[in-house]
Motif scaffolding. Sequence first.
Motif, PDB file in Angstrom:
ATOM      1  N   ALA A   1       0.828  -1.211   0.000  1.00  0.00           N
ATOM      2  CA  ALA A   1       0.000   0.000   0.000  1.00  0.00           C
ATOM      3  C   ALA A   1       0.863   1.261   0.000  1.00  0.00           C
ATOM      4  O   ALA A   1       0.552   2.238  -0.697  1.00  0.00           O
ATOM      5  N   ALA A   2       1.950   1.256   0.764  1.00  0.00           N
ATOM      6  CA  ALA A   2       2.838   2.425   0.798  1.00  0.00           C
ATOM      7  C   ALA A   2       3.497   2.648  -0.561  1.00  0.00           C
ATOM      8  O   ALA A   2       3.579   3.783  -1.041  1.00  0.00           O
TER       9      ALA A   2
ATOM     10  N   ARG B   1       3.120   5.793  -3.020  1.00  0.00           N
ATOM     11  CA  ARG B   1       4.350   6.532  -3.343  1.00  0.00           C
ATOM     12  C   ARG B   1       4.511   6.739  -4.843  1.00  0.00           C
ATOM     13  O   ARG B   1       4.936   7.784  -5.299  1.00  0.00           O
ATOM     14  N   TYR B   2       4.170   5.727  -5.614  1.00  0.00           N
ATOM     15  CA  TYR B   2       4.430   5.795  -7.049  1.00  0.00           C
ATOM     16  C   TYR B   2       3.189   6.051  -7.894  1.00  0.00           C
ATOM     17  O   TYR B   2       3.249   5.940  -9.106  1.00  0.00           O
TER      18      TYR B   2
ATOM     19  N   VAL C   1      -2.311  15.521  -0.423  1.00  0.00           N
ATOM     20  CA  VAL C   1      -2.368  15.427   1.038  1.00  0.00           C
ATOM     21  C   VAL C   1      -2.987  14.090   1.454  1.00  0.00           C
ATOM     22  O   VAL C   1      -2.486  13.418   2.360  1.00  0.00           O
ATOM     23  N   THR C   2      -4.044  13.685   0.770  1.00  0.00           N
ATOM     24  CA  THR C   2      -4.683  12.407   1.071  1.00  0.00           C
ATOM     25  C   THR C   2      -3.723  11.256   0.812  1.00  0.00           C
ATOM     26  O   THR C   2      -3.631  10.320   1.613  1.00  0.00           O
ATOM     27  N   ARG C   3      -3.003  11.317  -0.294  1.00  0.00           N
ATOM     28  CA  ARG C   3      -2.025  10.278  -0.614  1.00  0.00           C
ATOM     29  C   ARG C   3      -0.931  10.209   0.437  1.00  0.00           C
ATOM     30  O   ARG C   3      -0.485   9.134   0.824  1.00  0.00           O
ATOM     31  N   CYS C   4      -0.485  11.371   0.895  1.00  0.00           N
ATOM     32  CA  CYS C   4       0.564  11.426   1.908  1.00  0.00           C
ATOM     33  C   CYS C   4       0.075  10.784   3.206  1.00  0.00           C
ATOM     34  O   CYS C   4       0.815  10.028   3.846  1.00  0.00           O
ATOM     35  N   LEU C   5      -1.165  11.048   3.574  1.00  0.00           N
ATOM     36  CA  LEU C   5      -1.733  10.456   4.780  1.00  0.00           C
ATOM     37  C   LEU C   5      -1.856   8.937   4.627  1.00  0.00           C
ATOM     38  O   LEU C   5      -1.512   8.188   5.544  1.00  0.00           O
TER      39      LEU C   5
ATOM     40  N   ALA D   1       0.049   3.471   5.867  1.00  0.00           N
ATOM     41  CA  ALA D   1       0.567   2.192   5.355  1.00  0.00           C
ATOM     42  C   ALA D   1       1.966   1.918   5.893  1.00  0.00           C
ATOM     43  O   ALA D   1       2.283   0.782   6.274  1.00  0.00           O
ATOM     44  N   GLY D   2       2.799   2.944   5.954  1.00  0.00           N
ATOM     45  CA  GLY D   2       4.136   2.783   6.509  1.00  0.00           C
ATOM     46  C   GLY D   2       4.103   2.431   7.989  1.00  0.00           C
ATOM     47  O   GLY D   2       4.900   1.606   8.462  1.00  0.00           O
TER      48      GLY D   2
END
Length: 172
Positions: free
Chosen positions: A25-26, A30-31, A41-45, A50-51
């Motif tokens: 998921a991370a 990321r890609y 921002v949503t992707r970063c969260l 996931a991390g």
Amino acid sequence: MAVNKGLKWVFIVFNALFALIGIVAALRERYSVTETEGDRVTRCLRFLVAGLVAGISVLGIYGAYRQKKWALISFSVLVGIGMVICLIAAVRTVIIRSLYWHCEEDKETCALVNMILDITVGTLFGLAIVAVIGMAMAIAMTRQIKAGEQGTVMAVPTDEYAKPPAYSDIYK
């Protein structure tokens, strides 16, 4: 330090599964290609969550494999925090769903939104249950490690406790 091997390997396998899911998921977040700032921002969260899932799972695997109390206790605390977050999110989702329950304008859209919210609530409660099971397993292994360090204490009956007292001795 004798930890039940079955418990240890079930714990390791399930945490490896969650670590793999978190890593995939991370990497997906990321890609993936982003278009808007809000989406970024949503992707970063999502990447962060996931991390964290992957990191906590790896911590649990390390604690179980190496039989480290500090790692298992840290895993239990972090999973407990995650469980509380899942429960709060599930309750908030139920509250949001109740607002959409009496939707009159567009029945199809309301049905879709309610279905998505129902799936979200089920997933969050399911994750909370899995978290409780993971915490219980980690705590059980921690106790087994602690018992192994202190030496197993067994109650050995002595002559004093071997036979119950006679009836006449009780009512004198």
